[in-house]
Design a protein around this motif. Structure first.
Motif, short mmCIF file in Angstrom:
data_model
loop_
_atom_site.label_atom_id
_atom_site.label_comp_id
_atom_site.label_asym_id
_atom_site.label_seq_id
_atom_site.Cartn_x
_atom_site.Cartn_y
_atom_site.Cartn_z
N PHE A 1 -4.29 7.45 4.45
CA PHE A 1 -5.76 7.65 3.68
C PHE A 1 -5.46 6.70 2.12
CE2 PHE A 1 -3.66 11.71 5.54
CZ PHE A 1 -4.94 12.28 6.15
N GLY A 2 -5.10 5.56 2.70
CA GLY A 2 -4.59 4.27 2.13
C GLY A 2 -6.26 3.51 2.09
N MET B 1 10.37 6.26 9.94
CA MET B 1 9.44 7.01 8.84
C MET B 1 7.78 7.60 9.80
SD MET B 1 8.89 8.23 6.29
CE MET B 1 9.08 7.44 4.53
N LYS C 1 4.16 -13.92 4.65
CA LYS C 1 3.26 -12.72 4.66
C LYS C 1 2.61 -11.60 3.81
CE LYS C 1 3.14 -8.86 7.75
NZ LYS C 1 4.19 -8.01 9.37
N GLU D 1 -0.41 -11.49 0.84
CA GLU D 1 -1.28 -10.33 0.42
C GLU D 1 -1.60 -10.07 -1.28
OE1 GLU D 1 -0.42 -5.93 1.52
OE2 GLU D 1 0.58 -6.94 3.61
N THR E 1 10.61 2.48 -0.16
CA THR E 1 10.31 2.75 1.20
C THR E 1 9.08 3.79 0.79
OG1 THR E 1 12.31 2.46 1.82
CG2 THR E 1 10.23 4.27 3.40
N ARG F 1 5.59 1.87 -0.31
CA ARG F 1 5.15 2.09 1.00
C ARG F 1 4.70 3.29 1.66
NH1 ARG F 1 7.71 -0.94 6.12
NH2 ARG F 1 6.60 -1.04 7.98
N LEU F 2 5.36 4.34 1.48
CA LEU F 2 4.87 5.55 1.80
C LEU F 2 3.23 5.98 1.07
CD1 LEU F 2 5.78 7.98 3.96
CD2 LEU F 2 7.03 8.73 2.09
N ASP G 1 1.84 4.30 -0.78
CA ASP G 1 0.06 3.74 -0.16
C ASP G 1 -0.72 4.01 0.83
OD1 ASP G 1 -1.62 1.13 -0.66
OD2 ASP G 1 0.12 0.06 0.73
N TRP G 2 0.48 3.58 1.81
CA TRP G 2 -0.10 4.83 3.41
C TRP G 2 -0.93 5.92 2.99
CZ3 TRP G 2 -0.73 3.00 7.83
CH2 TRP G 2 -0.28 4.05 9.09
N PHE G 3 -0.80 6.93 2.04
CA PHE G 3 -1.29 8.23 1.54
C PHE G 3 -2.56 7.91 0.83
CE2 PHE G 3 1.99 10.55 3.66
CZ PHE G 3 1.38 10.46 4.52
N GLY G 4 -2.59 6.10 0.26
CA GLY G 4 -3.72 6.48 -1.22
C GLY G 4 -3.19 7.06 -2.32
N GLU H 1 -1.82 7.20 -5.54
CA GLU H 1 -2.73 5.69 -6.45
C GLU H 1 -0.62 5.50 -7.91
OE1 GLU H 1 -6.19 5.84 -8.07
OE2 GLU H 1 -6.72 7.06 -6.24
N MET I 1 7.05 -4.51 1.62
CA MET I 1 5.68 -4.61 1.97
C MET I 1 4.01 -5.15 1.88
SD MET I 1 7.85 -5.12 4.63
CE MET I 1 7.05 -5.68 6.35
N SER J 1 3.53 -3.48 -0.81
CA SER J 1 2.12 -1.95 -1.33
C SER J 1 2.71 -2.24 -2.75
CB SER J 1 3.37 -0.61 -0.80
OG SER J 1 2.33 -0.71 0.98
N ARG K 1 -0.34 -2.53 -4.86
CA ARG K 1 -1.30 -1.46 -5.05
C ARG K 1 -1.11 0.09 -5.40
NH1 ARG K 1 -1.55 -4.41 0.12
NH2 ARG K 1 -0.72 -2.78 0.89
N SER L 1 13.34 9.75 0.86
CA SER L 1 12.33 9.02 1.27
C SER L 1 11.91 9.84 2.87
CB SER L 1 12.34 7.62 1.24
OG SER L 1 13.24 7.25 2.68
N GLY M 1 7.85 11.84 3.51
CA GLY M 1 7.19 11.66 4.10
C GLY M 1 6.86 13.05 5.04
#
Lengths: 218, 218
Positions: free
Chosen positions: A191-192, A204, B6, B10, B88, B91-92, B94-97, B99, B120, B122, B125, B203, B207
């Motif tokens: 979703f991000g 995860m 890496k 970013e 963690t 990062r999670l 960020d994955w789900f957007g 903010e 990593m 995130s 952001r 965490s 998730g």
């Protein structure tokens, strides 16, 4: 080797056989069926694998675990390397009542003390077996399911009756030989907005997918 | 301090300002807008916080992050202590957007190098702000949602329009002051039979719950 009274006490009612315990406070354990040796904090520091040793260390007998028949939902690990990830995955399996995890021969060793610690005692309740994965996956009647950003959206995925959820190596994913035996793939939608977001950690991702697969069991 | 090309790469397109980079292979970075110093592997070993140092270390400027207006789904951390867990969780998010993450003042520091590594990248952001949690939770218009084995089954939970998912300390859970401001509670049903199974890591629980909360967005 298992460290800490909390986890050691969980082993008393499990299939794991404790051979001997070394403890700075044997009275807390209160067992007569297992030899307990009183040691000093300094001695504990020397034998412990932990930076901050706990109260006791137990030496357990390793029973090589044998594969039992395929269960309705199993995890299959193709080269998971990080002991923390393996331990977390075993703990997760125990939470969801998954009885068996099938590992490629090069997956981290379930008896590595770091794995044992990360399972928080769950290693005694989940059957973790090592095998030639290619042979196993070719033979099994469970549907082999991989994870892949091109796969079916996990929110709309129709779960087969019997399945293996395959989790690949942290850096490289599944081996090509394993990939060839995958019958369906699933993905967790992201979703991000950021394109550069690293994919989720393997344990995860497993947790979120299992959360969906077990939804119907409710 | 951010380690590894890496993640450092970013940061170039993020709000984080890099002041200086120390690298064993500056050519790989190929930047003229940031001072890059060539160092030896031995020098890197001395300045790195990692057991196995990567290729470069970047020193970044810390911008204290300010709270922006409440978003539809936010995480609220009440005393998360473990840097790996905080990383963690970021990062999670960020994955789900997600903010914004709102932390009690005693939550682990987002700029701790171990947190930075676990995110990593995130961390650049997601807005992570520290505040007096009791005041914030009393004021917010988001519905404050806690986790509790007596709570509503997450699979049947009806998501409010705007919510804060509150995650408590690893050992002790939420503070009593926080608990008093919880409006609803959710739980993840446990399918495993063992009573003694430790609860899921914070965490991992986050998730699985977010996996359900975002289902409707699909």
């Amino acid at each position: 080797m298992v460290e800490g009274n909390k986890i050691i006490c969980e082993l008393f009612n499990s299939k794991v056989k404790i051979k001997e315990i070394f403890s700075i406070d044997p009275q807390k354990l209160d067992r007569t069926d297992v030899p307990v040796t009183h040691i000093s904090e300094n001695e504990l520091k020397k034998i412990s694998m932990l930076q901050h040793p706990k109260d006791s260390v137990a030496v357990c007998h390793l029973e090589p675990q044998e594969k039992s028949e395929d269960k309705a939902i199993q995890l299959v690990l193709d080269g998971i390397q990080d002991p923390g990830n393996l331990g977390t995955i075993i703990r997760l399996a125990d939470w969801f009542g998954i009885e068996q995890i099938i590992c490629s021969d090069d997956t981290a060793d379930v008896y590595n003390p770091k794995v044992i610690m990360a399972t928080m005692g769950s290693f005694a309740r989940v059957n973790v077996v090592y095998t030639n994965l290619t042979e196993y996956l070719a033979d099994t009647e469970n549907v082999n399911i991989g994870t892949d950003m091109e796969g079916e959206n996990i929110y709309r995925f129709e779960k087969p009756q019997k399945l293996n959820l395959i989790l690949g190596n942290e850096g490289n994913g599944m081996r090509p030989e394993t990939e060839r035996l995958v019958e369906k793939s699933v993905m967790i939608p992201r979703f991000g907005k950021s394109r550069s977001t690293e994919s989720l950690n393997v344990s995860m991702a497993a947790g979120i997918i299992l959360g969906q697969l077990f939804k119907e069991a409710e």
